[in-house]
Design a protein around this motif. Structure first.
Motif, mmCIF file in Angstrom:
data_model
loop_
_atom_site.group_PDB
_atom_site.id
_atom_site.type_symbol
_atom_site.label_atom_id
_atom_site.label_comp_id
_atom_site.label_asym_id
_atom_site.label_seq_id
_atom_site.Cartn_x
_atom_site.Cartn_y
_atom_site.Cartn_z
ATOM 1 N N LYS A 172 0.976 -1.201 0.082
ATOM 2 C CA LYS A 172 -0.059 0.159 -0.053
ATOM 3 C C LYS A 172 0.895 1.300 0.063
ATOM 4 N N ASP A 173 2.027 1.358 0.745
ATOM 5 C CA ASP A 173 2.796 2.394 0.583
ATOM 6 C C ASP A 173 3.266 2.721 -0.768
ATOM 7 N N GLN A 174 3.731 1.603 -1.316
ATOM 8 C CA GLN A 174 4.080 1.743 -2.781
ATOM 9 C C GLN A 174 3.073 2.212 -3.606
ATOM 10 N N VAL A 175 1.850 1.736 -3.468
ATOM 11 C CA VAL A 175 0.638 2.731 -4.450
ATOM 12 C C VAL A 175 0.493 3.934 -4.001
ATOM 13 N N ASP A 176 0.354 4.073 -2.601
ATOM 14 C CA ASP A 176 0.171 5.448 -2.244
ATOM 15 C C ASP A 176 1.317 6.461 -2.818
ATOM 16 N N GLN A 197 17.362 28.414 -10.112
ATOM 17 C CA GLN A 197 17.190 27.527 -8.930
ATOM 18 C C GLN A 197 15.889 27.709 -8.413
ATOM 19 N N TYR A 198 15.382 26.548 -7.859
ATOM 20 C CA TYR A 198 13.946 26.714 -7.424
ATOM 21 C C TYR A 198 13.886 27.119 -6.024
ATOM 22 N N ASN A 199 12.935 27.694 -5.619
ATOM 23 C CA ASN A 199 12.738 28.190 -4.114
ATOM 24 C C ASN A 199 11.891 27.260 -3.314
ATOM 25 N N ALA A 200 12.571 26.359 -2.559
ATOM 26 C CA ALA A 200 11.716 25.370 -1.750
ATOM 27 C C ALA A 200 10.790 25.860 -0.755
ATOM 28 N N ASN A 201 10.935 27.156 -0.443
ATOM 29 C CA ASN A 201 10.420 27.804 0.674
ATOM 30 C C ASN A 201 9.019 28.816 0.336
ATOM 31 N N SER A 202 8.755 28.782 -1.296
ATOM 32 C CA SER A 202 7.725 29.670 -1.835
ATOM 33 C C SER A 202 6.410 29.140 -1.375
ATOM 34 N N GLY A 203 5.660 30.260 -1.183
ATOM 35 C CA GLY A 203 4.394 29.985 -1.069
ATOM 36 C C GLY A 203 3.389 29.329 -2.008
ATOM 37 N N TYR A 204 4.019 29.758 -3.477
ATOM 38 C CA TYR A 204 3.376 29.399 -4.614
ATOM 39 C C TYR A 204 3.288 27.828 -4.732
ATOM 40 N N ASN A 205 4.429 27.051 -4.036
ATOM 41 C CA ASN A 205 5.031 25.793 -4.532
ATOM 42 C C ASN A 205 3.786 24.712 -4.112
ATOM 43 N N ARG A 206 3.623 23.850 -4.907
ATOM 44 C CA ARG A 206 2.316 23.035 -4.645
ATOM 45 C C ARG A 206 2.436 21.765 -5.401
ATOM 46 N N ARG A 207 1.978 20.666 -4.562
ATOM 47 C CA ARG A 207 1.894 19.394 -5.202
ATOM 48 C C ARG A 207 0.506 19.072 -5.534
ATOM 49 N N ILE A 208 0.108 18.398 -6.823
ATOM 50 C CA ILE A 208 -1.317 18.090 -7.051
ATOM 51 C C ILE A 208 -0.902 16.443 -7.469
ATOM 52 N N THR A 209 -1.820 15.523 -6.989
ATOM 53 C CA THR A 209 -1.461 14.286 -6.996
ATOM 54 C C THR A 209 -2.862 13.577 -7.411
ATOM 55 N N GLY A 210 -2.557 12.147 -7.464
ATOM 56 C CA GLY A 210 -3.711 11.354 -7.963
ATOM 57 C C GLY A 210 -4.790 11.344 -6.890
ATOM 58 N N GLU A 211 -4.347 12.052 -5.758
ATOM 59 C CA GLU A 211 -5.587 12.087 -4.786
ATOM 60 C C GLU A 211 -6.139 13.561 -4.495
ATOM 61 N N THR A 212 -5.560 14.415 -5.128
ATOM 62 C CA THR A 212 -6.060 16.093 -5.030
ATOM 63 C C THR A 212 -7.431 16.159 -5.314
ATOM 64 N N PHE A 265 -7.336 1.144 -14.675
ATOM 65 C CA PHE A 265 -8.676 0.672 -14.326
ATOM 66 C C PHE A 265 -8.713 -0.828 -14.699
ATOM 67 N N ALA A 266 -8.994 -1.737 -13.695
ATOM 68 C CA ALA A 266 -9.034 -2.953 -13.878
ATOM 69 C C ALA A 266 -10.305 -3.709 -14.375
ATOM 70 N N ASN A 267 -10.584 -5.006 -14.632
ATOM 71 C CA ASN A 267 -11.548 -5.668 -14.593
ATOM 72 C C ASN A 267 -12.672 -4.957 -15.526
ATOM 73 N N ARG A 293 -2.184 -2.749 -9.983
ATOM 74 C CA ARG A 293 -2.858 -3.204 -9.043
ATOM 75 C C ARG A 293 -3.117 -2.339 -7.904
ATOM 76 N N TRP A 294 -3.499 -1.241 -8.296
ATOM 77 C CA TRP A 294 -4.130 -0.280 -7.378
ATOM 78 C C TRP A 294 -5.469 -0.604 -6.841
ATOM 79 N N GLU A 295 -6.105 -1.460 -7.729
ATOM 80 C CA GLU A 295 -7.513 -1.769 -7.430
ATOM 81 C C GLU A 295 -7.451 -2.774 -6.062
ATOM 82 N N SER A 296 -6.364 -3.265 -5.801
ATOM 83 C CA SER A 296 -6.235 -4.035 -4.770
ATOM 84 C C SER A 296 -6.461 -3.339 -3.389
ATOM 85 N N PHE A 297 -6.294 -1.919 -3.581
ATOM 86 C CA PHE A 297 -6.430 -1.107 -2.358
ATOM 87 C C PHE A 297 -7.471 -0.222 -2.345
#
Ligand code: FEO
Ligand code: CA
Ligand code: CA
Length: 648
Positions: A172-176, A197-212, A265-267, A293-297
């Motif tokens: 599950k950790d790997q799938v996540d 260079q990128y600014n690791a502390n910028s307030g604009y920085n953002r991650r959008i993921t498969g869960e957002t 998307f399985a099955n 195998r994401w459908e396992s979780f």
């Protein structure tokens, strides 16, 4: 409105596109001999196009009319490579790393530790397999600052055997971690004395993921086919997956398009028979267990349990990088397929046009024309422009004309009587709508880009090794080669150079390959064989502000033996078609991005899947750090001494 240029001399562009008729029904495919002859004729016709002054793209944010065509491509080409695990750029240029997979993005992100990745860590770090790149000037959307800005980068997919120390049946950790390594990163970057260079502390920085969480907008929002047990409204979806190319809107938002979403998307074989399952089959969702195998979780990836979740993928997503709290929106008006890109231009009357390809063998090219017009004085007025308009699919006629067929419920074959419920149904089953309309089946349309100087539209058809093989559909005028392993590039001119029009003229710009490969046959927009470089599998396209076409390849090594590279090519004038390699990719990597700053003095390139085919224990590349596992990342390219435009 700019006056229409009168210096277009190419016969194929002089034909009156206005006279082409909208014809529904299947294409009539010419026989092979006729196709070859037609192709040869067309190649002759295209020679010498645009020898006059450059024309201005019309209206909107277009560049000023150029007094004369100035290409500025004077760099000394690099040597193509076959097993180089480094990036080479021309003499007088430097390349440097901006960010790589795992680097911290959000303020409290942990340092990268590949031995212990999970969803919590990865969702705060730069994702895997960076693909599309756009540069957005700071401090505001209408600034042209080329020293500080936001990079929007999407993360197409994960390669778990390369990412994790051991990988078999996933944990599950790997799938996540994989879900979190998909999506988009927004990072603030700044140039100091020629180094970005990128600014690791910028307030604009953002991650959008498969869960957002994202909003579903437009005609398909709320449709019964969009509803799931977790979202009865059909308007909220978790995440975006398999984002390939995309675009940048005139109002400064990022467009990112979902491509090969089917693999998650399985099955499908356990779905109830009917329209929904047939459509999933057309899109290729997995019949049994998925490879990932994401459908396992997560039940949402199991079509037997959630038959509609996959309908919520395959769209183009709009993200406002200037507002880190904004919710991404899936804009269903542009339809559902394996979208490669979403390239925008402003038409003469201010309507916004978005071009896209559906990257599958024998699938289609689309454009969307907004109902409203771009408002440069009121950004907020543009923020939902992409929800209303007309979607079209391209039909290329053998005589060099073409038609944009409306993908509109109630028009042509898309009627209730033929089983189309409404526009939502048409958009969710976009490929089937294209089939019904008789659109032209293309050789994997990838990026589509508009030349900002001429308004001509370029389409990269990356390859199609099934064309004309066995029982598969044979060549046609717009896809003239059987077993098209090297791909080609088409250019089209909209009627009146007006991107809202529904007719166009087209020609082949480039038949890729090794120019010495007479068996396959190549064509470089009329440039002599000895002045052009081999190229295969064109994929990502970009224009600099001079109207030069930049081409990134994906899979050139399997096509013609050379590692993937980035090329620059003049599109008009006596040097038209002169193709020169500018930059090679490390082992196994695909050339992605490319994006220029507004002043054209920095080029950003995404190095996707370095070491592809290797594993964590046995990597085949050590890029970019020269040791350890390869890490997809973003590089900048600048001139070494002082400033100057890229390509000069
Ligand atoms: Fe993700 Fe069509 O390349
Ligand atoms: Ca691509
Ligand atoms: Ca590709």
């Amino acid at each position: 409105m700019q006056p229409e240029n009168t210096n277009l001399k190419a016969p194929w562009l002089d034909k009156e596109a206005e006279n082409a008729e909208t014809v529904y029904g299947a294409n009539t495919e010419p026989d092979f001999k006729a196709v070859v002859e037609e192709g040869l004729n067309r190649r002759d016709l295209i020679k010498g196009v645009f020898t006059g002054a450059a024309i201005a793209a019309t209206g909107g944010l277009a560049a000023q009319p150029a007094a004369a065509a100035t290409t500025g491509l004077t760099f000394k080409p690099i040597q193509l490579t076959k097993k180089a695990d480094f990036i080479d750029v021309p003499e007088g240029y430097d390349a440097g790393l901006v960010i790589a997979w795992g680097n911290p993005v959000t303020a409290n992100a942990p340092e990268f530790d590949p031995m212990r990745q999970n969803g919590a860590t990865q969702s705060q770090q730069f994702g895997y397999n960076c693909d599309m790149v756009t540069y957005h000037s700071l401090p505001s959307w209408n600034s042209t600052n080329s020293r500080r800005g936001l990079l929007c980068v999407n993360h197409e997919y994960t390669d778990p055997v390369a990412m994790f120390p051991s990988y078999g049946t996933p944990t599950k950790d790997q799938v996540d971690a994989e879900l979190a390594a998909h999506g988009v990163s927004v990072i603030e970057i700044e140039e100091f004395y020629g180094v970005w260079q990128y600014n690791a502390n910028s307030g604009y920085n953002r991650r959008i993921t498969g869960e957002t969480e994202m909003l579903i907008t437009g005609p398909a929002a709320g449709d019964p086919l969009m509803q799931t047990s977790a979202d009865r409204t059909g308007t909220r979806v978790k995440g975006t997956l398999n984002n390939c190319a995309g675009g940048q809107t005139p109002w400064g938002t990022f467009l990112t398009s979902e491509e090969n979403f089917n693999q998650y998307f399985a099955n499908r074989n356990s779905m109830a028979a009917g329209v929904n399952r047939d459509n999933m089959a057309r899109l290729g969702t997995t019949g049994g267990a998925s490879a990932r195998r994401w459908e396992s979780f997560y039940d949402r990836f199991d079509q037997a349990k959630e038959p509609n979740e996959a309908n919520r993928f395959g769209w183009t997503v709009e993200i406002d990088p200037y507002d880190p709290n904004s919710m991404p929106k899936k804009r269903t008006s542009m339809g559902r397929c394996k979208h490669e890109c979403a390239s925008t231009t402003i038409a003469q009357n201010g309507q916004v046009v978005v071009y896209s390809g559906d990257d599958e063998r024998f699938d289609y090219v689309y454009k969307f024309v907004t109902a409203g017009v771009f408002n440069r004085d009121n950004r907020a007025a543009n923020m939902d422009l992409l929800d209303n308009g007309v979607l079209y699919v391209a039909k290329f006629n053998a005589d060099g004309s073409g038609v944009w067929l409306p993908v509109v419920h109630g028009q042509g074959p898309l009627t209730m009587a033929n089983g189309w419920r409404n526009q939502a149904d048409v958009l969710i089953r976009l490929r089937q709508a294209g089939d019904a309309l008789g659109a032209t089946r293309m050789d994997r349309p990838e990026d589509v880009e508009v030349n900002p100087v001429t308004g001509i539209v370029y389409i990269a058809c990356t390859n199609n090794t099934q064309r004309g093989v066995g029982a598969a559909l044979g060549p046609d005028a717009a896809n003239p080669r059987a077993n098209n392993r090297s791909g080609h590039i088409i250019e089209i001119k909209e009627a009146g150079n007006d991107h809202t029009r529904t007719t166009f003229n087209w020609g082949i710009f480039m038949l890729c390959g090794d120019p010495d490969d007479k068996a396959q046959g190549t064509y470089f927009a009329g440039a002599p064989r000895e002045k052009v470089s081999p190229i295969g599998a064109p994929d990502m396209l970009a224009f600099d502000n001079q109207g030069n076409l930049w081409i990134g390849t994906d899979g050139m090594q399997s096509a013609i033996g050379w590692q993937d590279a980035l090329y620059a090519c003049v599109t008009e004038g006596p040097e038209r078609g002169t193709l020169m390699p500018f930059m090679n990719m490390p082992i196994g990597a695909e050339t992605c991005g490319p994006a220029f700053t507004p002043d054209n003095e920095t080029l950003f390139v995404a190095v996707q899947h370095p070491g592809e085919g290797g594993t964590f224990a046995a990597p085949t590349s050590n890029w970019p750090y020269g040791t350890g596992i390869p890490r997809p990342g973003i590089v900048f390219v600048k001139k070494s001494w002082g400033r100057g435009p890229i390509g000069s």
